[in-house]
Design a protein around this motif. Structure first.
Motif, PDB file in Angstrom:
ATOM      1  N   GLY A  62      -1.995   7.282  -5.219  1.00 24.79           N
ATOM      2  CA  GLY A  62      -3.186   7.105  -6.047  1.00 24.79           C
ATOM      3  C   GLY A  62      -2.910   6.538  -7.423  1.00 24.79           C
ATOM      4  N   GLU A  63      -1.729   5.947  -7.615  1.00 18.18           N
ATOM      5  CA  GLU A  63      -1.414   5.402  -8.936  1.00 18.18           C
ATOM      6  C   GLU A  63      -2.021   4.022  -9.173  1.00 18.18           C
ATOM      7  OE1 GLU A  63       2.323   4.282  -6.516  1.00 18.18           O
ATOM      8  OE2 GLU A  63       0.826   5.831  -6.500  1.00 18.18           O
ATOM      9  N   SER A  64      -2.628   3.442  -8.129  1.00 17.41           N
ATOM     10  CA  SER A  64      -3.251   2.128  -8.252  1.00 17.41           C
ATOM     11  C   SER A  64      -4.661   2.176  -7.676  1.00 17.41           C
ATOM     12  CB  SER A  64      -2.445   1.081  -7.480  1.00 17.41           C
ATOM     13  OG  SER A  64      -1.114   1.034  -7.928  1.00 17.41           O
ATOM     14  N   THR A  65      -5.580   1.454  -8.315  1.00 15.37           N
ATOM     15  CA  THR A  65      -6.928   1.345  -7.772  1.00 15.37           C
ATOM     16  C   THR A  65      -7.095   0.053  -6.986  1.00 15.37           C
ATOM     17  OG1 THR A  65      -7.759   0.351  -9.806  1.00 15.37           O
ATOM     18  CG2 THR A  65      -7.956   2.736  -9.597  1.00 15.37           C
ATOM     19  N   ALA A  66      -6.232  -0.937  -7.256  1.00 15.72           N
ATOM     20  CA  ALA A  66      -6.287  -2.207  -6.536  1.00 15.72           C
ATOM     21  C   ALA A  66      -4.904  -2.845  -6.568  1.00 15.72           C
ATOM     22  CB  ALA A  66      -7.313  -3.135  -7.166  1.00 15.72           C
ATOM     23  N   LEU A  67      -4.608  -3.630  -5.552  1.00 16.08           N
ATOM     24  CA  LEU A  67      -3.329  -4.334  -5.454  1.00 16.08           C
ATOM     25  C   LEU A  67      -3.573  -5.800  -5.135  1.00 16.08           C
ATOM     26  CD1 LEU A  67      -1.331  -1.823  -3.215  1.00 16.08           C
ATOM     27  CD2 LEU A  67      -1.054  -2.163  -5.672  1.00 16.08           C
ATOM     28  N   TRP A  68      -2.721  -6.646  -5.661  1.00 11.26           N
ATOM     29  CA  TRP A  68      -2.667  -8.047  -5.281  1.00 11.26           C
ATOM     30  C   TRP A  68      -1.263  -8.309  -4.769  1.00 11.26           C
ATOM     31  CZ3 TRP A  68      -4.598 -10.675 -10.410  1.00 11.26           C
ATOM     32  CH2 TRP A  68      -5.984 -10.524 -10.521  1.00 11.26           C
ATOM     33  N   ILE A  69      -1.138  -9.092  -3.717  1.00  9.87           N
ATOM     34  CA  ILE A  69       0.169  -9.552  -3.267  1.00  9.87           C
ATOM     35  C   ILE A  69       0.137 -11.065  -3.179  1.00  9.87           C
ATOM     36  CG2 ILE A  69       0.799  -7.444  -2.031  1.00  9.87           C
ATOM     37  CD1 ILE A  69       0.043  -8.884   0.582  1.00  9.87           C
ATOM     38  N   ALA A  70       1.273 -11.671  -3.497  1.00 13.59           N
ATOM     39  CA  ALA A  70       1.375 -13.129  -3.428  1.00 13.59           C
ATOM     40  C   ALA A  70       2.792 -13.496  -3.042  1.00 13.59           C
ATOM     41  CB  ALA A  70       1.035 -13.749  -4.780  1.00 13.59           C
ATOM     42  N   PRO A  71       2.948 -14.477  -2.157  1.00  9.99           N
ATOM     43  CA  PRO A  71       4.299 -14.933  -1.846  1.00  9.99           C
ATOM     44  C   PRO A  71       4.958 -15.466  -3.121  1.00  9.99           C
ATOM     45  CG  PRO A  71       2.700 -15.932  -0.362  1.00  9.99           C
ATOM     46  CD  PRO A  71       1.941 -15.217  -1.429  1.00  9.99           C
ATOM     47  N   ARG A  72       6.200 -15.104  -3.328  1.00  4.07           N
ATOM     48  CA  ARG A  72       6.901 -15.540  -4.541  1.00  4.07           C
ATOM     49  C   ARG A  72       6.857 -17.055  -4.686  1.00  4.07           C
ATOM     50  NH1 ARG A  72      12.718 -13.219  -5.648  1.00  4.07           N
ATOM     51  NH2 ARG A  72      11.494 -11.430  -6.281  1.00  4.07           N
ATOM     52  N   GLU A  73       6.962 -17.774  -3.586  1.00  4.78           N
ATOM     53  CA  GLU A  73       6.972 -19.236  -3.648  1.00  4.78           C
ATOM     54  C   GLU A  73       5.621 -19.811  -4.094  1.00  4.78           C
ATOM     55  OE1 GLU A  73       6.153 -20.057   1.075  1.00  4.78           O
ATOM     56  OE2 GLU A  73       8.186 -19.702   0.381  1.00  4.78           O
ATOM     57  N   ALA A  74       4.554 -19.010  -4.043  1.00  2.00           N
ATOM     58  CA  ALA A  74       3.238 -19.479  -4.474  1.00  2.00           C
ATOM     59  C   ALA A  74       3.049 -19.356  -5.986  1.00  2.00           C
ATOM     60  CB  ALA A  74       2.139 -18.689  -3.766  1.00  2.00           C
ATOM     61  N   ARG A  77       0.836  -1.213   0.000  1.00  2.00           N
ATOM     62  CA  ARG A  77       0.000   0.000   0.000  1.00  2.00           C
ATOM     63  C   ARG A  77       0.867   1.258   0.000  1.00  2.00           C
ATOM     64  NH1 ARG A  77      -5.448  -0.484   1.408  1.00  2.00           N
ATOM     65  NH2 ARG A  77      -6.055  -2.569   2.057  1.00  2.00           N
ATOM     66  N   GLU A  78       1.905   1.246   0.824  1.00  2.00           N
ATOM     67  CA  GLU A  78       2.789   2.406   0.934  1.00  2.00           C
ATOM     68  C   GLU A  78       3.559   2.644  -0.370  1.00  2.00           C
ATOM     69  OE1 GLU A  78       4.759   5.687   2.425  1.00  2.00           O
ATOM     70  OE2 GLU A  78       3.015   4.646   3.245  1.00  2.00           O
ATOM     71  N   GLN A  79       4.063   1.579  -0.937  1.00  2.00           N
ATOM     72  CA  GLN A  79       4.926   1.731  -2.105  1.00  2.00           C
ATOM     73  C   GLN A  79       4.158   1.911  -3.409  1.00  2.00           C
ATOM     74  OE1 GLN A  79       8.083  -1.070  -2.071  1.00  2.00           O
ATOM     75  NE2 GLN A  79       9.054  -0.261  -3.882  1.00  2.00           N
ATOM     76  N   TYR A  80       3.007   1.267  -3.561  1.00  2.00           N
ATOM     77  CA  TYR A  80       2.311   1.274  -4.852  1.00  2.00           C
ATOM     78  C   TYR A  80       0.925   1.907  -4.815  1.00  2.00           C
ATOM     79  CZ  TYR A  80       6.044  -1.946  -6.002  1.00  2.00           C
ATOM     80  OH  TYR A  80       7.276  -2.512  -6.194  1.00  2.00           O
ATOM     81  N   GLY A  81       0.483   2.392  -3.657  1.00  2.00           N
ATOM     82  CA  GLY A  81      -0.865   2.920  -3.601  1.00  2.00           C
ATOM     83  C   GLY A  81      -1.015   4.282  -2.965  1.00  2.00           C
ATOM     84  N   ARG A  82      -0.009   4.773  -2.312  1.00  2.00           N
ATOM     85  CA  ARG A  82      -0.185   6.007  -1.538  1.00  2.00           C
ATOM     86  C   ARG A  82      -0.383   7.248  -2.397  1.00  2.00           C
ATOM     87  NH1 ARG A  82       5.713   7.961   0.584  1.00  2.00           N
ATOM     88  NH2 ARG A  82       6.742   7.472  -1.354  1.00  2.00           N
TER      89      ARG A  82
END
Length: 96
Positions: A41-53, A34-39
């Motif tokens: 307003g450049e993103s409307t939604a984010l997904w995160i996933a563990p790299r191993e997944a 959220r801090e790096q990619y959303g603060r």
């Protein structure tokens, strides 16, 4: 743990890989994303996933010999030339 972040720039658009973050757990990964990619307003939604997944898929077998996957597009001129040659209607000196 490394998490991969995917972001959606505008509603309805496809998600794109934004980058990677390192976090001790999912809660921190969400905060970091959220801090790096959303603060700003450049993103409307984010997904995160563990790299191993994430599971890479690298070998694509073209069992039906569909060569329209080539970068230069579907080889329509080649197919037409072959069809004309089989039909006996190829023009003399026709290039493919």
């Amino acid at each position: 743990m490394i998490y991969e972040v995917f972001r959606q720039e505008r509603k309805g658009q496809a998600f794109q890989h934004a980058g990677s973050i390192e976090a001790p757990d999912e809660k921190f990964a969400e905060s970091y994303a959220r801090e790096q990619y959303g603060r700003r307003g450049e993103s409307t939604a984010l997904w995160i996933a563990p790299r191993e997944a994430l599971h890479p898929i690298e070998d694509f077998v073209d069992e039906l010999n569909r060569n329209y996957h080539r970068v230069d597009g579907y080889p329509l001129k080649e197919k037409l030339k072959e069809a004309r040659e089989r039909a006996g209607t190829a023009k003399p000196g026709e290039a493919g």
